[in-house]
Motif scaffolding. Structure first.
Motif, PDB file in Angstrom:
ATOM      1  N   UNK A  51       0.815  -1.212   0.000  1.00 31.84           N
ATOM      2  CA  UNK A  51       0.000   0.000   0.000  1.00 31.84           C
ATOM      3  C   UNK A  51       0.846   1.258   0.000  1.00 31.84           C
ATOM      4  N   UNK A  52       1.832   1.323   0.863  1.00 36.52           N
ATOM      5  CA  UNK A  52       2.652   2.534   0.997  1.00 36.52           C
ATOM      6  C   UNK A  52       3.454   2.800  -0.268  1.00 36.52           C
ATOM      7  N   UNK A  53       4.043   1.753  -0.844  1.00 35.93           N
ATOM      8  CA  UNK A  53       4.857   1.941  -2.043  1.00 35.93           C
ATOM      9  C   UNK A  53       4.011   2.377  -3.231  1.00 35.93           C
ATOM     10  N   UNK A  54       2.798   1.842  -3.347  1.00 35.14           N
ATOM     11  CA  UNK A  54       1.929   2.241  -4.455  1.00 35.14           C
ATOM     12  C   UNK A  54       1.542   3.711  -4.314  1.00 35.14           C
ATOM     13  N   UNK A  55       1.208   4.144  -3.117  1.00 32.99           N
ATOM     14  CA  UNK A  55       0.859   5.551  -2.907  1.00 32.99           C
ATOM     15  C   UNK A  55       2.040   6.456  -3.241  1.00 32.99           C
ATOM     16  N   UNK A  56       3.238   6.054  -2.837  1.00 30.68           N
ATOM     17  CA  UNK A  56       4.432   6.837  -3.159  1.00 30.68           C
ATOM     18  C   UNK A  56       4.670   6.890  -4.656  1.00 30.68           C
ATOM     19  N   UNK A  57       4.440   5.763  -5.331  1.00 35.21           N
ATOM     20  CA  UNK A  57       4.615   5.708  -6.792  1.00 35.21           C
ATOM     21  C   UNK A  57       3.725   6.729  -7.482  1.00 35.21           C
ATOM     22  N   UNK A  58       2.449   6.765  -7.092  1.00 37.92           N
ATOM     23  CA  UNK A  58       1.537   7.719  -7.728  1.00 37.92           C
ATOM     24  C   UNK A  58       1.947   9.156  -7.439  1.00 37.92           C
ATOM     25  N   UNK A  59       2.410   9.431  -6.232  1.00 35.55           N
ATOM     26  CA  UNK A  59       2.859  10.790  -5.906  1.00 35.55           C
ATOM     27  C   UNK A  59       3.999  11.219  -6.815  1.00 35.55           C
ATOM     28  N   UNK A  60       4.943  10.307  -7.037  1.00 32.23           N
ATOM     29  CA  UNK A  60       6.102  10.625  -7.880  1.00 32.23           C
ATOM     30  C   UNK A  60       5.679  10.774  -9.334  1.00 32.23           C
ATOM     31  N   UNK A  61       4.853   9.851  -9.823  1.00 30.61           N
ATOM     32  CA  UNK A  61       4.468   9.872 -11.237  1.00 30.61           C
ATOM     33  C   UNK A  61       3.590  11.068 -11.581  1.00 30.61           C
ATOM     34  N   UNK A  62       2.610  11.361 -10.730  1.00 27.17           N
ATOM     35  CA  UNK A  62       1.679  12.443 -11.040  1.00 27.17           C
ATOM     36  C   UNK A  62       2.229  13.811 -10.689  1.00 27.17           C
ATOM     37  N   UNK A  63       3.094  13.887  -9.687  1.00 30.93           N
ATOM     38  CA  UNK A  63       3.662  15.173  -9.319  1.00 30.93           C
ATOM     39  C   UNK A  63       2.567  16.191  -9.036  1.00 30.93           C
ATOM     40  N   UNK A  64       2.627  17.327  -9.697  1.00 30.31           N
ATOM     41  CA  UNK A  64       1.655  18.401  -9.477  1.00 30.31           C
ATOM     42  C   UNK A  64       0.271  18.056 -10.009  1.00 30.31           C
ATOM     43  N   UNK A  65       0.164  16.979 -10.812  1.00 30.39           N
ATOM     44  CA  UNK A  65      -1.144  16.581 -11.348  1.00 30.39           C
ATOM     45  C   UNK A  65      -1.950  15.758 -10.360  1.00 30.39           C
ATOM     46  N   UNK A  66      -1.373  15.445  -9.178  1.00 28.92           N
ATOM     47  CA  UNK A  66      -2.078  14.654  -8.164  1.00 28.92           C
ATOM     48  C   UNK A  66      -3.309  15.414  -7.688  1.00 28.92           C
ATOM     49  N   UNK A  67      -4.463  14.766  -7.678  1.00 32.53           N
ATOM     50  CA  UNK A  67      -5.680  15.440  -7.225  1.00 32.53           C
ATOM     51  C   UNK A  67      -6.909  14.815  -7.827  1.00 32.53           C
ATOM     52  N   UNK A  68      -8.000  15.540  -7.783  1.00 33.88           N
ATOM     53  CA  UNK A  68      -9.284  14.988  -8.183  1.00 33.88           C
ATOM     54  C   UNK A  68      -9.487  14.950  -9.691  1.00 33.88           C
ATOM     55  N   UNK A  69      -8.716  15.714 -10.448  1.00 32.75           N
ATOM     56  CA  UNK A  69      -8.907  15.788 -11.898  1.00 32.75           C
ATOM     57  C   UNK A  69      -7.824  15.048 -12.666  1.00 32.75           C
TER      58      UNK A  69
END
Length: 309
Positions: A206-224
């Motif tokens: 769980x933790x590694x997947x959440x970190x992966x998305x944070x790194x990949x999406x960067x500033x695009x992380x969010x509802x859209x």
């Protein structure tokens, strides 16, 4: 959660017991890349069954892998490597891409897309889509059949493969005949039972997947978040290529893969699903000689081969 409180396949219990904790790429991407290279190194040598040509396709480094001695117009597979969008088999052709070439008799274009964190979304997706268009446009040069072009990838590569099918549909792009999504990450929201349950630090959790998305999406992380970043966010799946989806029982990505398969079925898209109970994310790389790994690999390769006939 450490230990074997979840079901682990008997062939894999000894392997899991000897594994160290996984490196978090969001904290040390160089260490994560080095760890992955060590894991894949035993299978990265030359293979007399294939030939490998290095090319630049639409500005992207690719390897064109062809069955040795093959002649005539062949099917083609765009293979997208995994690695949490941050690392991958960059020292040579992906062993999985090479397996695809040998098992299916297809020309495989192995794409080395730009990686996060240096290049967050949409850089990697843009690279893969550009190469897909290049493959279709250069079918005659590559001596491949444009009506038999598939995409395939594992983990992050499965995400990108699914996104390519969505984009090809939406943009009127190249026709994709089949998509092979192996243990794909598809949903950045992480709101599934398997995502909450799988926390063992020795494999993707769980933790590694959440970190992966944070790194990949960067500033695009969010509802859209774009469905080309996280395909589970697509509102409509009708009209995409027929699919094969592989999931593993001890993988936090299991439920989003199964849910995507269900949504494809509801959209009248032909889909084959295989779940491997008691296996973790990319278990084949850790236990390559196990019967379970060989049978799992043979299953998805056969499905891809049959789809390209």
């Amino acid at each position: 959660m450490r230990g074997l409180s979840m079901f682990i396949h008997p062939e894999l219990t000894g392997v899991l017991a000897g594994l160290p904790d996984r490196v978090d790429a969001s904290k040390d991407v160089d260490a994560a890349r080095a760890s992955f290279r060590r894991l894949m190194a035993p299978r990265m040598g030359p293979d007399a069954r294939v030939t490998v040509e290095h090319r630049i396709a639409a500005g992207v480094d690719v390897q064109v892998i062809r069955p040795a001695g093959a002649t005539g117009r062949l099917p083609a597979v765009l293979y997208v490597h995994g690695g949490g969008f941050s690392f991958g088999e960059l020292d040579g052709p992906s062993p999985m891409a090479r397996d695809v070439c040998v098992a299916t008799g297809a020309v495989v274009v192995n794409v080395h897309y730009r990686l996060a964190p240096e290049h967050p979304f949409p850089a990697g997706f843009d690279d893969c889509y550009a190469v897909l268009c290049w493959l279709a446009e250069h079918a005659d040069d590559l001596d491949v059949d444009p009506a038999r072009v598939a995409v395939a990838g594992a983990s992050a590569g499965g995400c990108l493969s699914a996104a390519l099918c969505l984009a090809a549909r939406d943009r009127g792009g190249p026709r994709v005949a089949f998509q092979t999504l192996l243990i794909p990450c598809l949903d950045d929201r992480g709101d599934t039972a398997s995502m909450r349950a799988i926390t063992d630090p020795r494999f993707t959790n769980t933790r590694l997947v959440a970190s992966m998305w944070n790194v990949y999406l960067g500033k695009a992380r969010g509802s859209n978040v774009s469905p080309y970043a996280a395909p589970a966010r697509a509102h409509e799946l009708s009209g995409v290529a027929p699919a094969y989806i592989l999931t593993c029982g001890a993988d936090p990505l299991r439920d989003e893969g199964l849910d995507y398969a269900r949504r494809l079925m509801e959209a009248d898209v032909p889909v084959t699903v295989k779940n491997v109970p008691g296996a973790w994310h990319l278990f084949e790389a850790y236990a390559p000689d196990s019967v379970l790994a060989r049978e799992t690999t043979a299953h998805w390769l056969t499905a891809l081969r049959d789809a390209l006939r």
